[in-house]
Design a protein around this motif. Structure first.
Motif: not given
Length: 352
Positions: A319-320, A323-324, A326-327, A336-337, A340, A346, A349-350
């Motif tokens: 999951d992290n 997130i990375q 995506y960012r 991303a979702k 996950s 997630v 976080a986004i």
């Protein structure tokens, strides 16, 4: 008369950037591009077409399809290394071709967690690369072994079904053995392998109790073992290995695994946001003393939390990792979702 030869189809697929080709009776040839199926040609294939393709691919092993129903092979087709699976479906043959790169990519080029670059330096223990079919496990393992090949003077033996990437020995002596032609099974090959003076062992798939048991023994006796599993997380990988064994043996297996497991890399390939192609999303568990205790005590549900608190050792949860990605604008929020393990985590976080 076949309109397209196997060589034609593989060449067309390679030009399109396909990962796979599928030949099915009654359908036009299909290929997979960035995870999606597309037409490779417009002419439907007949029963006779598929039989000719199967004969051309299987050669002397063609009769095995009649008696067994499926056949795994690896072939060089028009200069492209191809993994072949032939299988019978309601009286017809279907063909699945996986196109492999002719060049093993450098480990640094795979966008894997930075700590993966240290795995070829390990001297002993087990490293698992996991994920669903088509997630890039074979490519990652090939890159890991080729890094060893260029940096260490040791003996590598692989057991594969079939042999996929072909290594060119550099500093290492490399023997690649194929299940079915060089040895009857993974278990038989592994029993013999300990008498063949290996330093590093690659097991194409840890698929049964005998294979896992011998792999654990090999790691305990000072070998470095790389292997794959069809699991989606580090915790699932531990459970899968332990649950293969009967209940009375599971405590012993947990003890062996806790002392030999070095790392688990779980990966999936996801579509990129603004361009064609896919990118790897990876969970990496570098095994720490705390994680060894969790494995030994059967507390695998706590492994995710342990990975989160082991970030300083290079570990990262799936999951992290998502997130990375995506960012850093490699993947969309939706991708991303959907990929996950913990959708709500997630999503929060986004911010979508």
């Amino acid at each position: 008369m076949l309109i397209r030869t196997i060589e034609d189809l593989v060449s067309m697929a390679r030009t399109k950037g396909s990962s796979d080709v599928h030949l099915v009776c009654g359908l036009a040839p299909k290929c997979r591009i960035d995870g999606q199926m597309e037409d490779l040609d417009s002419t439907p294939l007949s029963h006779e077409d598929l039989e000719r393709y199967a004969q051309a691919l299987a050669g002397e092993q063609y009769d095995e399809i009649r008696t067994i129903g499926e056949l795994d092979l690896a072939r060089d087709i028009g200069g492209t290394r191809v993994r072949v699976n032939l299988y019978r479906v309601q009286g017809h043959v279907s063909v699945a071709l996986r196109l492999l790169s002719n060049v093993i990519p450098p480990l640094m080029a795979l966008n894997l967690p930075p700590a993966v670059n240290d795995l070829p330096k390990l001297q002993r223990g087990i490293v698992l690369v996991t994920g669903e079919t088509g997630s890039g496990k074979s490519t990652t393992l090939a890159a890991l072994l080729d890094e060893i090949n260029h940096t260490r003077r040791q003996h590598i033996i692989t057991l594969e079904d079939p042999v996929e990437y072909m290594y060119k020995p550099d500093l290492c002596v490399i023997n690649q053995r194929e299940i079915g032609s060089d040895t009857r099974s993974y278990a038989d090959g592994l029993r013999a392998i300990l008498r063949e003076d290996p330093d590093i062992i690659l097991i194409g798939e840890m698929r049964d109790l005998d294979t896992i048991e011998i792999a654990l023994t090999a790691a305990e006796t000072g070998h470095l073992v790389f292997a794959t599993l069809h699991t989606n997380s580090a915790a699932d990988s531990v459970d899968r290995i332990v649950q293969v064994f009967p209940g009375e043996k599971q405590p012993q297996v947990r003890m062996q695994l806790s002392s030999t497991l070095q790392a688990v890399l779980a990966q999936q390939l996801l579509p990129k946001k603004n361009e064609r192609g896919r990118i790897a999303a990876c969970e990496l568990m570098m095994v720490t003393p705390a994680i060894r205790n969790l494995i030994r005590e059967g507390k695998t549900p706590q492994i995710d939390n342990a990975i989160q608190t082991s970030a300083q050792n290079g570990s990262i949860t799936m999951d992290n990792a998502l997130i990375q990605l995506y960012r850093n604008k490699y993947i969309t929020a939706e991708t991303a979702k959907n990929a996950s393990h913990n959708y709500e985590y997630v999503k929060r976080a986004i911010g979508f």
